[in-house]
Design a protein around this motif. Sequence first.
Motif, PDB file in Angstrom:
ATOM      1  N   ARG A  46      20.563  81.980  14.515  1.00  0.00           N
ATOM      2  CA  ARG A  46      20.892  80.605  14.877  1.00  0.00           C
ATOM      3  C   ARG A  46      21.380  80.497  16.318  1.00  0.00           C
ATOM      4  O   ARG A  46      21.351  79.422  16.918  1.00  0.00           O
ATOM      5  N   ILE A  49      18.818  78.967  18.387  1.00  0.00           N
ATOM      6  CA  ILE A  49      18.761  77.516  18.221  1.00  0.00           C
ATOM      7  C   ILE A  49      19.840  76.849  19.052  1.00  0.00           C
ATOM      8  O   ILE A  49      19.610  75.805  19.696  1.00  0.00           O
ATOM      9  N   THR A  50      21.028  77.451  19.072  1.00  0.00           N
ATOM     10  CA  THR A  50      22.128  76.884  19.855  1.00  0.00           C
ATOM     11  C   THR A  50      21.809  76.899  21.342  1.00  0.00           C
ATOM     12  O   THR A  50      22.106  75.941  22.063  1.00  0.00           O
ATOM     13  N   ALA A  52      18.853  76.693  22.714  1.00  0.00           N
ATOM     14  CA  ALA A  52      17.908  75.604  22.964  1.00  0.00           C
ATOM     15  C   ALA A  52      18.588  74.246  22.851  1.00  0.00           C
ATOM     16  O   ALA A  52      18.305  73.320  23.635  1.00  0.00           O
ATOM     17  N   HIS A  53      19.503  74.086  21.878  1.00  0.00           N
ATOM     18  CA  HIS A  53      20.233  72.837  21.680  1.00  0.00           C
ATOM     19  C   HIS A  53      21.028  72.466  22.930  1.00  0.00           C
ATOM     20  O   HIS A  53      20.920  71.348  23.452  1.00  0.00           O
ATOM     21  N   PRO A 103      15.391  72.211  20.184  1.00  0.00           N
ATOM     22  CA  PRO A 103      14.724  73.424  19.681  1.00  0.00           C
ATOM     23  C   PRO A 103      13.322  73.145  19.150  1.00  0.00           C
ATOM     24  O   PRO A 103      12.388  73.911  19.417  1.00  0.00           O
ATOM     25  N   SER A 104      13.169  72.046  18.420  1.00  0.00           N
ATOM     26  CA  SER A 104      11.851  71.701  17.882  1.00  0.00           C
ATOM     27  C   SER A 104      10.861  71.384  18.995  1.00  0.00           C
ATOM     28  O   SER A 104       9.700  71.810  18.948  1.00  0.00           O
ATOM     29  N   GLY A 107       9.810  74.467  20.662  1.00  0.00           N
ATOM     30  CA  GLY A 107       8.845  75.126  19.794  1.00  0.00           C
ATOM     31  C   GLY A 107       7.469  74.484  19.878  1.00  0.00           C
ATOM     32  O   GLY A 107       6.446  75.181  19.870  1.00  0.00           O
ATOM     33  N   LEU A 176      11.599  78.442  16.058  1.00  0.00           N
ATOM     34  CA  LEU A 176      12.114  77.219  16.682  1.00  0.00           C
ATOM     35  C   LEU A 176      11.659  75.977  15.920  1.00  0.00           C
ATOM     36  O   LEU A 176      12.438  75.032  15.719  1.00  0.00           O
ATOM     37  N   GLY A 180      14.525  74.394  13.749  1.00  0.00           N
ATOM     38  CA  GLY A 180      15.025  73.150  14.332  1.00  0.00           C
ATOM     39  C   GLY A 180      15.396  72.115  13.289  1.00  0.00           C
ATOM     40  O   GLY A 180      16.173  71.191  13.570  1.00  0.00           O
ATOM     41  N   THR A 223      12.472  66.187  14.091  1.00  0.00           N
ATOM     42  CA  THR A 223      12.273  67.618  13.881  1.00  0.00           C
ATOM     43  C   THR A 223      11.207  67.896  12.831  1.00  0.00           C
ATOM     44  O   THR A 223      10.413  68.829  12.975  1.00  0.00           O
TER      45      THR A 223
END
Length: 248
Positions: A46, A49-50, A52-53, A103-104, A107, A176, A180, A223
Amino acid sequence: MSNDGLTELWERLLGAQPDPPPLLVLVTAVLAAAVVLMRPAWRVARNAITIAHEGGHALAAVLTGRRLRGIRLHSDTSGLTLSAGRPSGPGMAFTLLAGYVAPSLVGLTGAWLLGGNRITMLLWVAAALLLLMLVMIRNVFGVVSVVVTMAIVLGVSYYASPQVQAAFAYLGVWFLLIGGVRPVGELQTMRRRGRLPGSDADQLARITHVPAIVWVGVFGAVTIAVLVAGTFLLAGQWLPEVSATAGG
């Protein structure tokens, strides 16, 4: 570096790699889904993901003319992006909106590049974005997280075989796209328990006067839609071959 070396480097960056085996696309999707669904693996993964967030927040802040002051990444996979500017208005709203969908969208961009077999370009672009983000990291754990992630991406792009690069790239993009979606559900669960009064959705509610649950719904809709679009892009690598085999 000689002209021949530069030419070779440029061709490597822009060149298309061979089509991946259809099974690789499917297997990496299953592995990515397993990482997202399995709690121990998710707790570690994760962090990507963080990154990218918070990168989404940072990019949105810069694009809307806000002054980016720094990014923090924490060991509990939470993060914080600080920017200066008006505390309300479209710029602040866009900055808050960007986090959960970033994140999405990253991706989806990766899926588009993979659709053109630009695996090396994808890896190098990812490394370049991580380097830009590193400049704004303001805590030790954040620096370590970004540096380790960047080192892995660069290591794969320079030293791994084309097959390993393809597997790594597809696994990362699938992760991702699928990963996401999960934080949106986690967001609403924590909000329902009263544990995230200052979430992005609640901050958006305060400055737009639109209920926070609506913003959670927007995050979820985007997402999921991006996951579907990304799946079509990636599945295009193996569905034609499957169809041809079935028809033959």
